[in-house]
Design a protein around this motif. Structure first.
Motif, PDB file in Angstrom:
ATOM      1  N   VAL A  26      -0.489  -6.787 -16.112  1.00 57.32           N
ATOM      2  CA  VAL A  26       0.230  -6.980 -14.679  1.00 57.32           C
ATOM      3  C   VAL A  26      -0.060  -5.861 -13.757  1.00 57.32           C
ATOM      4  N   VAL A  27      -0.377  -4.639 -14.297  1.00 62.05           N
ATOM      5  CA  VAL A  27      -0.632  -3.577 -13.320  1.00 62.05           C
ATOM      6  C   VAL A  27      -2.053  -3.725 -12.876  1.00 62.05           C
ATOM      7  N   VAL A  28      -3.132  -4.431 -13.718  1.00 57.69           N
ATOM      8  CA  VAL A  28      -4.401  -4.641 -13.274  1.00 57.69           C
ATOM      9  C   VAL A  28      -4.372  -5.832 -12.197  1.00 57.69           C
ATOM     10  N   LEU A  29      -3.502  -6.831 -12.574  1.00 53.98           N
ATOM     11  CA  LEU A  29      -3.408  -7.910 -11.348  1.00 53.98           C
ATOM     12  C   LEU A  29      -2.981  -7.586 -10.224  1.00 53.98           C
ATOM     13  N   ASP A  30      -2.005  -6.540 -10.376  1.00 53.42           N
ATOM     14  CA  ASP A  30      -1.577  -5.848  -9.123  1.00 53.42           C
ATOM     15  C   ASP A  30      -2.829  -5.339  -8.131  1.00 53.42           C
ATOM     16  N   ARG A  31      -3.570  -4.725  -8.710  1.00 53.98           N
ATOM     17  CA  ARG A  31      -4.710  -4.178  -8.146  1.00 53.98           C
ATOM     18  C   ARG A  31      -5.677  -5.320  -7.499  1.00 53.98           C
ATOM     19  N   VAL A  32      -5.762  -6.557  -8.281  1.00 57.15           N
ATOM     20  CA  VAL A  32      -6.585  -7.509  -7.774  1.00 57.15           C
ATOM     21  C   VAL A  32      -5.933  -7.982  -6.454  1.00 57.15           C
ATOM     22  N   LEU A  33      -4.488  -8.321  -6.559  1.00 57.82           N
ATOM     23  CA  LEU A  33      -3.663  -8.658  -5.323  1.00 57.82           C
ATOM     24  C   LEU A  33      -3.895  -7.779  -4.193  1.00 57.82           C
ATOM     25  N   GLU A  34      -3.948  -6.340  -4.573  1.00 53.55           N
ATOM     26  CA  GLU A  34      -4.165  -5.501  -3.400  1.00 53.55           C
ATOM     27  C   GLU A  34      -5.570  -5.504  -2.792  1.00 53.55           C
ATOM     28  N   ALA A  35      -6.506  -6.001  -3.547  1.00 51.63           N
ATOM     29  CA  ALA A  35      -7.919  -6.232  -3.149  1.00 51.63           C
ATOM     30  C   ALA A  35      -8.069  -7.222  -2.307  1.00 51.63           C
ATOM     31  N   ILE A  36      -7.435  -8.186  -2.612  1.00 50.92           N
ATOM     32  CA  ILE A  36      -7.393  -9.742  -1.824  1.00 50.92           C
ATOM     33  C   ILE A  36      -6.568  -9.542  -0.514  1.00 50.92           C
ATOM     34  N   GLU A  37      -5.494  -8.789  -0.651  1.00 56.64           N
ATOM     35  CA  GLU A  37      -4.788  -8.505   0.818  1.00 56.64           C
ATOM     36  C   GLU A  37      -5.425  -7.603   1.604  1.00 56.64           C
ATOM     37  N   ALA A  38      -6.264  -6.681   1.078  1.00 54.84           N
ATOM     38  CA  ALA A  38      -6.854  -5.584   1.981  1.00 54.84           C
ATOM     39  C   ALA A  38      -8.046  -6.455   2.396  1.00 54.84           C
ATOM     40  N   ALA A  39      -8.606  -7.314   1.958  1.00 54.43           N
ATOM     41  CA  ALA A  39      -9.820  -8.201   2.581  1.00 54.43           C
ATOM     42  C   ALA A  39      -9.299  -9.397   3.233  1.00 54.43           C
ATOM     43  N   HIS A  40      -8.182 -10.030   3.114  1.00 51.36           N
ATOM     44  CA  HIS A  40      -7.877 -11.548   3.811  1.00 51.36           C
ATOM     45  C   HIS A  40      -6.522 -11.177   4.445  1.00 51.36           C
ATOM     46  N   GLY A  41      -5.836 -10.115   4.287  1.00 49.42           N
ATOM     47  CA  GLY A  41      -4.469 -10.230   4.915  1.00 49.42           C
ATOM     48  C   GLY A  41      -3.324 -10.498   3.988  1.00 49.42           C
ATOM     49  N   PRO A  42      -2.006 -10.385   4.347  1.00 50.26           N
ATOM     50  CA  PRO A  42      -0.828 -10.506   3.655  1.00 50.26           C
ATOM     51  C   PRO A  42      -0.995 -12.053   2.704  1.00 50.26           C
ATOM     52  N   LEU A  43      -0.443 -11.960   1.586  1.00 52.91           N
ATOM     53  CA  LEU A  43      -0.583 -13.343   0.665  1.00 52.91           C
ATOM     54  C   LEU A  43       0.927 -13.768   0.638  1.00 52.91           C
ATOM     55  N   GLY A  44       1.056 -15.043   0.389  1.00 54.65           N
ATOM     56  CA  GLY A  44       2.447 -15.627   0.174  1.00 54.65           C
ATOM     57  C   GLY A  44       2.582 -15.808  -1.083  1.00 54.65           C
TER      58      GLY A  44
END
Length: 101
Positions: A26-44
């Motif tokens: 879950v910590v690894v996945l949190d870093r994945v989500l942070e990378a997506i948000e950094a590139a594409h903005g906030p996620l729902g």
């Protein structure tokens, strides 16, 4: 690519596993989500239709996240699905997809 290191004092590590800690998925996945948000903005709200963990990540080991937007069937539509890979020293440790719900 987004690089990261999970420090040995991360609050998710105690008990995961005593004597030989590994970084929880879950910590690894949190870093994945942070990378997506950094590139594409906030996620729902999201779905994780596919995730594979192939090798453990140890505290202090540098890793990197690569993301790739999956093209929408509708021309001009913003990305709502991404493929990801998490690697450590060129070795794949996790992969999968994240999709808007």
């Amino acid at each position: 690519m987004t690089r990261f290191v999970i420090a040995g004092d991360h609050p998710a590590l105690p008990g995961h596993f005593p004597g030989r800690p590994i970084v929880p998925g879950v910590v690894v996945l949190d870093r994945v989500l942070e990378a997506i948000e950094a590139a594409h903005g906030p996620l729902g709200v999201l779905r994780l239709p596919q995730v594979k963990f192939l090798r453990p990540l140890l505290p202090g080991e540098p890793a990197q996240v690569a993301i790739e937007p999956v093209q929408s069937a509708q021309p001009g539509a913003a990305a709502s699905r991404w493929r990801f890979r998490v690697e450590r020293a060129g070795e794949l440790i996790a992969s999968g997809e994240v999709a808007a719900a």
